[in-house]
Design a protein around this motif. Structure first.
Motif, PDB file in Angstrom:
ATOM      1  N   ARG A 123       0.852  -1.193   0.000  1.00 33.76           N
ATOM      2  CA  ARG A 123       0.000   0.000   0.000  1.00 33.76           C
ATOM      3  C   ARG A 123       0.888   1.243   0.000  1.00 33.76           C
ATOM      4  O   ARG A 123       2.100   1.161   0.169  1.00 33.76           O
ATOM      5  CB  ARG A 123      -0.905  -0.030   1.234  1.00 33.76           C
ATOM      6  N   ARG A 152      -0.381   3.730  -9.148  1.00 38.16           N
ATOM      7  CA  ARG A 152      -0.920   2.494  -9.722  1.00 38.16           C
ATOM      8  C   ARG A 152      -1.103   1.386  -8.678  1.00 38.16           C
ATOM      9  O   ARG A 152      -2.198   0.890  -8.474  1.00 38.16           O
ATOM     10  CB  ARG A 152       0.000   1.987 -10.840  1.00 38.16           C
ATOM     11  N   TRP A 153      -0.014   1.002  -8.012  1.00 42.04           N
ATOM     12  CA  TRP A 153      -0.058  -0.190  -7.178  1.00 42.04           C
ATOM     13  C   TRP A 153      -0.745   0.015  -5.835  1.00 42.04           C
ATOM     14  O   TRP A 153      -1.363  -0.920  -5.313  1.00 42.04           O
ATOM     15  CB  TRP A 153       1.355  -0.690  -6.910  1.00 42.04           C
ATOM     16  N   ASP A 157      -8.863  -1.124  -4.395  1.00 41.37           N
ATOM     17  CA  ASP A 157      -9.094  -2.226  -5.332  1.00 41.37           C
ATOM     18  C   ASP A 157      -9.692  -1.764  -6.653  1.00 41.37           C
ATOM     19  O   ASP A 157      -9.271  -2.193  -7.733  1.00 41.37           O
ATOM     20  CB  ASP A 157     -10.025  -3.274  -4.706  1.00 41.37           C
ATOM     21  N   ARG A 160      -6.829   0.222  -8.602  1.00 34.64           N
ATOM     22  CA  ARG A 160      -5.471  -0.306  -8.729  1.00 34.64           C
ATOM     23  C   ARG A 160      -5.229  -0.848 -10.130  1.00 34.64           C
ATOM     24  O   ARG A 160      -6.066  -1.526 -10.710  1.00 34.64           O
ATOM     25  CB  ARG A 160      -5.247  -1.415  -7.703  1.00 34.64           C
ATOM     26  N   ALA A 163       0.205  -4.360  -9.682  1.00 32.88           N
ATOM     27  CA  ALA A 163       0.280  -4.551  -8.233  1.00 32.88           C
ATOM     28  C   ALA A 163       1.704  -4.874  -7.834  1.00 32.88           C
ATOM     29  O   ALA A 163       2.493  -5.385  -8.638  1.00 32.88           O
ATOM     30  CB  ALA A 163      -0.652  -5.665  -7.780  1.00 32.88           C
ATOM     31  N   GLU A 220      -4.173 -11.207  -7.740  1.00 33.82           N
ATOM     32  CA  GLU A 220      -4.553  -9.822  -8.027  1.00 33.82           C
ATOM     33  C   GLU A 220      -4.707  -9.604  -9.525  1.00 33.82           C
ATOM     34  O   GLU A 220      -5.619  -8.882  -9.965  1.00 33.82           O
ATOM     35  CB  GLU A 220      -3.504  -8.869  -7.454  1.00 33.82           C
ATOM     36  N   GLN A 224      -8.093  -8.304 -11.494  1.00 33.29           N
ATOM     37  CA  GLN A 224      -8.119  -7.168 -12.410  1.00 33.29           C
ATOM     38  C   GLN A 224      -8.524  -7.562 -13.830  1.00 33.29           C
ATOM     39  O   GLN A 224      -8.553  -6.710 -14.720  1.00 33.29           O
ATOM     40  CB  GLN A 224      -6.741  -6.487 -12.431  1.00 33.29           C
TER      41      GLN A 224
END
Length: 282
Positions: A123, A152-153, A157, A160, A163, A220, A224
């Motif tokens: 985060r 971006r990362w 959620d 994003r 990741a 992740e 996405q």
């Protein structure tokens, strides 16, 4: 680092040299002709660009200055280490100590020293831990990582893109890191998303950290909506190849492998890459 060219250095100075995408610190062992070597005596690679003279070494919170009056001592130390390293018995002892420290025998001790690790997506508030890890383990620029984490990362959620995953101890320090994102972010003409910079600190190796990082990133990527994930690994990095294959990655087509190597060749990379891929949701 103090930016300068070879002409502003002397024997015993430590210089930072860029070879393609790799940065290495080397000791100047001669000025006429100008030559550098590692502390263990490895010969200079041709075609490297001298970025400047190293004025201090940093390891975590520790910073060791390299004042120029120490140049003779550093040059003598380099010659001594290089001479010792040239002896087969020295390399044999080193390999024995290294293999024991990173072996399964030492894993209980290392696990106790490191403590429990939590593998999760990074985060925005993990920025300091990431930049400290990067300064010790990665060749990626701090500005790139900071921007990616902020834009971006490290987002929620729903926002994003790509990741980054890390293995953090109870004090919030990183012991492993990897990210997945589009190569378009770095100007390479390759489609899809790719796993990048999978690095585990020596004290946390052989504890399943790398496979947990990959599993976290695959989950992740699937969330996405990415149907598959690619990775490119130096062909001589057998340990990394085994890690990817353990979590289901398989060799990509010859066409994708060729395009990937051509893209990196154009960017200045010299090593041959093996390209792997797998479905993100499998």
């Amino acid at each position: 680092m103090l930016r300068c060219g070879p002409g502003a250095t002397s024997r015993g100075d430590v210089v930072l040299v860029r070879q393609a995408r790799m940065l290495t610190a080397r000791v100047v062992v001669s000025t006429r002709p100008w030559r550098t070597a590692t502390l263990l005596g490895a010969e200079e690679r041709s075609g490297g660009e001298v970025l400047g003279r190293v004025v201090a070494l940093r390891r975590g919170r520790w910073r060791v200055p390299l004042p120029r009056p120490f140049r003779p001592a550093l040059w003598v130390a380099q010659r001594t280490l290089a001479t010792a390293w040239a002896r087969p018995e020295t390399r044999l002892v080193y390999r024995g100590v290294r293999d024991f420290f990173f072996s399964g025998w030492s894993k209980p001790l290392r696990r106790h020293l490191v403590g429990p690790l939590a593998v999760r997506l990074l985060r925005a508030e993990d920025q300091d831990a990431l930049l400290l890890f990067a300064s010790e383990r990665l060749v990626v620029s701090a500005s790139f990582l900071r921007r990616q984490l902020r834009e971006r990362w490290g987002l929620e959620d729903s926002e994003r893109r790509g990741a980054a995953a890390g293995a953090l101890d109870a004090k919030g320090r990183l012991h492993g890191f990897a990210w997945v994102d589009s190569y378009r972010q770095e100007g390479l003409p390759l489609e899809g998303v790719w796993v990048r910079s999978l690095v585990v600190a020596p004290q946390a190796r052989r504890m399943g950290v790398a496979t947990q990082l990959l599993a976290c990133l695959l989950m992740e990527a699937h969330r996405q909506g990415e149907p598959s994930v690619q990775a490119d690994v130096d062909e001589d990095n057998a340990a990394s190849l085994r890690t990817f294959e353990r979590v289901g990655f398989r060799r990509s087509s010859d066409a994708l492998t060729r395009r990937t190597n051509e893209a990196w060749d154009a960017a200045g990379r010299s090593k041959r890459l093996v390209v792997l891929e797998r479905d993100s949701g499998r």
